[in-house]
Motif scaffolding. Structure first.
Motif, PDB file in Angstrom:
ATOM      1  N   LYS A   1     -72.347  25.227  88.519  1.00 34.02           N
ATOM      2  CA  LYS A   1     -72.621  24.179  89.512  1.00 34.02           C
ATOM      3  C   LYS A   1     -73.828  23.322  89.169  1.00 34.02           C
ATOM      4  O   LYS A   1     -74.146  22.388  89.897  1.00 34.02           O
ATOM      5  CB  LYS A   1     -72.916  24.836  90.854  1.00 34.02           C
ATOM      6  CG  LYS A   1     -71.754  25.593  91.452  1.00 34.02           C
ATOM      7  CD  LYS A   1     -72.240  26.236  92.744  1.00 34.02           C
ATOM      8  CE  LYS A   1     -71.138  27.009  93.436  1.00 34.02           C
ATOM      9  NZ  LYS A   1     -71.659  27.770  94.582  1.00 34.02           N
ATOM     10  N   GLY A   2     -74.536  23.700  88.120  1.00 36.75           N
ATOM     11  CA  GLY A   2     -75.758  22.986  87.748  1.00 36.75           C
ATOM     12  C   GLY A   2     -76.872  23.984  87.485  1.00 36.75           C
ATOM     13  O   GLY A   2     -76.613  25.188  87.376  1.00 36.75           O
ATOM     14  N   MET A   3     -78.103  23.489  87.383  1.00 36.26           N
ATOM     15  CA  MET A   3     -79.179  24.399  86.945  1.00 36.26           C
ATOM     16  C   MET A   3     -80.516  24.075  87.611  1.00 36.26           C
ATOM     17  O   MET A   3     -80.728  22.971  88.115  1.00 36.26           O
ATOM     18  CB  MET A   3     -79.338  24.307  85.429  1.00 36.26           C
ATOM     19  CG  MET A   3     -79.745  22.922  84.971  1.00 36.26           C
ATOM     20  SD  MET A   3     -79.942  22.844  83.179  1.00 36.26           S
ATOM     21  CE  MET A   3     -80.313  21.120  82.982  1.00 36.26           C
ATOM     22  N   ILE A   4     -81.387  25.077  87.569  1.00 38.03           N
ATOM     23  CA  ILE A   4     -82.792  24.878  87.940  1.00 38.03           C
ATOM     24  C   ILE A   4     -83.608  25.100  86.679  1.00 38.03           C
ATOM     25  O   ILE A   4     -83.514  26.166  86.050  1.00 38.03           O
ATOM     26  CB  ILE A   4     -83.245  25.882  89.017  1.00 38.03           C
ATOM     27  CG1 ILE A   4     -82.495  25.622  90.317  1.00 38.03           C
ATOM     28  CG2 ILE A   4     -84.759  25.786  89.239  1.00 38.03           C
ATOM     29  CD1 ILE A   4     -83.000  26.406  91.504  1.00 38.03           C
ATOM     30  N   LEU A   5     -84.376  24.104  86.313  1.00 37.91           N
ATOM     31  CA  LEU A   5     -85.298  24.256  85.186  1.00 37.91           C
ATOM     32  C   LEU A   5     -86.675  24.548  85.762  1.00 37.91           C
ATOM     33  O   LEU A   5     -87.208  23.766  86.544  1.00 37.91           O
ATOM     34  CB  LEU A   5     -85.332  22.980  84.343  1.00 37.91           C
ATOM     35  CG  LEU A   5     -84.046  22.661  83.593  1.00 37.91           C
ATOM     36  CD1 LEU A   5     -84.186  21.320  82.882  1.00 37.91           C
ATOM     37  CD2 LEU A   5     -83.702  23.763  82.589  1.00 37.91           C
ATOM     38  N   ASP A   6     -87.225  25.684  85.358  1.00 39.14           N
ATOM     39  CA  ASP A   6     -88.477  26.175  85.942  1.00 39.14           C
ATOM     40  C   ASP A   6     -89.508  26.243  84.805  1.00 39.14           C
ATOM     41  O   ASP A   6     -89.384  27.051  83.896  1.00 39.14           O
ATOM     42  CB  ASP A   6     -88.119  27.525  86.592  1.00 39.14           C
ATOM     43  CG  ASP A   6     -89.225  28.531  86.712  1.00 39.14           C
ATOM     44  OD1 ASP A   6     -90.388  28.190  86.478  1.00 39.14           O
ATOM     45  OD2 ASP A   6     -88.896  29.692  87.043  1.00 39.14           O
ATOM     46  N   GLY A   7     -90.458  25.309  84.847  1.00 40.09           N
ATOM     47  CA  GLY A   7     -91.474  25.278  83.782  1.00 40.09           C
ATOM     48  C   GLY A   7     -91.109  24.338  82.641  1.00 40.09           C
ATOM     49  O   GLY A   7     -91.802  24.306  81.624  1.00 40.09           O
ATOM     50  N   PHE A   8     -90.049  23.598  82.776  1.00 41.08           N
ATOM     51  CA  PHE A   8     -89.624  22.607  81.779  1.00 41.08           C
ATOM     52  C   PHE A   8     -89.072  21.406  82.521  1.00 41.08           C
ATOM     53  O   PHE A   8     -88.285  21.597  83.444  1.00 41.08           O
ATOM     54  CB  PHE A   8     -88.547  23.195  80.861  1.00 41.08           C
ATOM     55  CG  PHE A   8     -88.143  22.246  79.750  1.00 41.08           C
ATOM     56  CD1 PHE A   8     -88.695  22.365  78.490  1.00 41.08           C
ATOM     57  CD2 PHE A   8     -87.231  21.210  79.990  1.00 41.08           C
ATOM     58  CE1 PHE A   8     -88.337  21.478  77.482  1.00 41.08           C
ATOM     59  CE2 PHE A   8     -86.891  20.317  78.989  1.00 41.08           C
ATOM     60  CZ  PHE A   8     -87.436  20.464  77.728  1.00 41.08           C
ATOM     61  N   PRO A   9     -89.445  20.173  82.210  1.00 38.61           N
ATOM     62  CA  PRO A   9     -90.360  19.758  81.136  1.00 38.61           C
ATOM     63  C   PRO A   9     -91.824  19.898  81.552  1.00 38.61           C
ATOM     64  O   PRO A   9     -92.149  19.883  82.727  1.00 38.61           O
ATOM     65  CB  PRO A   9     -89.999  18.283  80.953  1.00 38.61           C
ATOM     66  CG  PRO A   9     -89.502  17.840  82.295  1.00 38.61           C
ATOM     67  CD  PRO A   9     -88.835  19.029  82.915  1.00 38.61           C
TER      68      PRO A   9
END
Ligand code: B4P
Length: 188
Positions: free
Chosen positions: A80-88
């Protein structure tokens, strides 16, 4: 598909809030910090190199971290999509992310900025350092991480503000209070 970036200074609760949001939204999660710490724990040559940056409170080089994301992005985008944690964490990383996503006809929908006063960040990280023994959670390194955040990471907020993708969240208070603020801002 929804792609979120969770953003903020060291100890702002990126990892903590990501864990709660993933459960609610069923998104994939990439924490670059966790990934780098796992590499250090493996004892590999790459892990030793990574440790030489993290233990001093510096960012690892852009090329290294962009390459990691490049190898994982297709898997992250399978659901369903994503969570980027600490990037960028740098403008160069933000540009690389934009290109990677554009090639796959998608984009970052929102950047969630967890805004926490400096004294609270220091307090949280010192407390975590007592429990976790993380090599970067001591006062000297925390102060350096805050400086690195101000100089190298905070400037990229402007990029997301200009594109109307910026979501400001007061990141002080209890974990549950902050979570509820995010949920109501995103109208989830
Ligand atoms: P990260 O792992 O991303 O670590 P962080 O910024 O220290 O933590 P985070 O904000 O996730 O805090 P958490 O939820 O754990 O990065 C570590 C290092 O890896 C970086 O310094 C850098 O060297 C390197 N790195 C990572 N990504 C990189 C990139 N893209 N490019 C280059 N280098 C990169 O919360 C912290 C503590 O506060 C926890 O103990 C938590 O329990 C507590 N807490 C959270 N919310 C709270 C609340 N509301 N109240 C009280 N306590 C709370």
């Amino acid at each position: 598909m929804i792609n979120l970036v969770i953003f903020g200074g060291p100890g702002s609760g990126k990892g903590t809030q990501s864990d709660l949001l993933i459960k609610r939204l069923g998104l994939s999660h990439l924490s670059t910090g966790e990934l780098l710490r796992a590499e250090i724990a493996s004892g590999s040559a790459l892990g030793k190199l990574v440790d030489s940056y993290i233990s001093k409170g510096n960012l690892v080089p852009d090329a290294l971290i962009i390459n990691i994301l490049d190898n994982k992005i297709d898997t992250l985008l399978e659901g369903k999509g994503m969570i980027l944690d600490g990037f960028p964490r740098t403008v160069e990383q933000a540009n690389a992310l934009r290109e990677m996503l554009a090639r796959r006809s998608t984009e970052v929908n929102f950047l969630i900025d967890l805004d926490v006063p400096r004294e609270i960040l220091i307090d949280r990280l010192l407390k975590r350092g007592q429990m976790s023994g993380r090599s970067d959670d001591n006062l000297e390194t925390i102060q350096h991480r805050l400086e690195v955040y101000t100089k190298q990471t905070a400037p990229l907020l402007e990029l997301y503000k200009r594109k109307n993708k910026y979501l400001h969240i007061d990141g002080s208070g209890s974990i549950e209070e902050i979570y509820q603020r995010i949920v109501s801002h995103l109208a989830l």
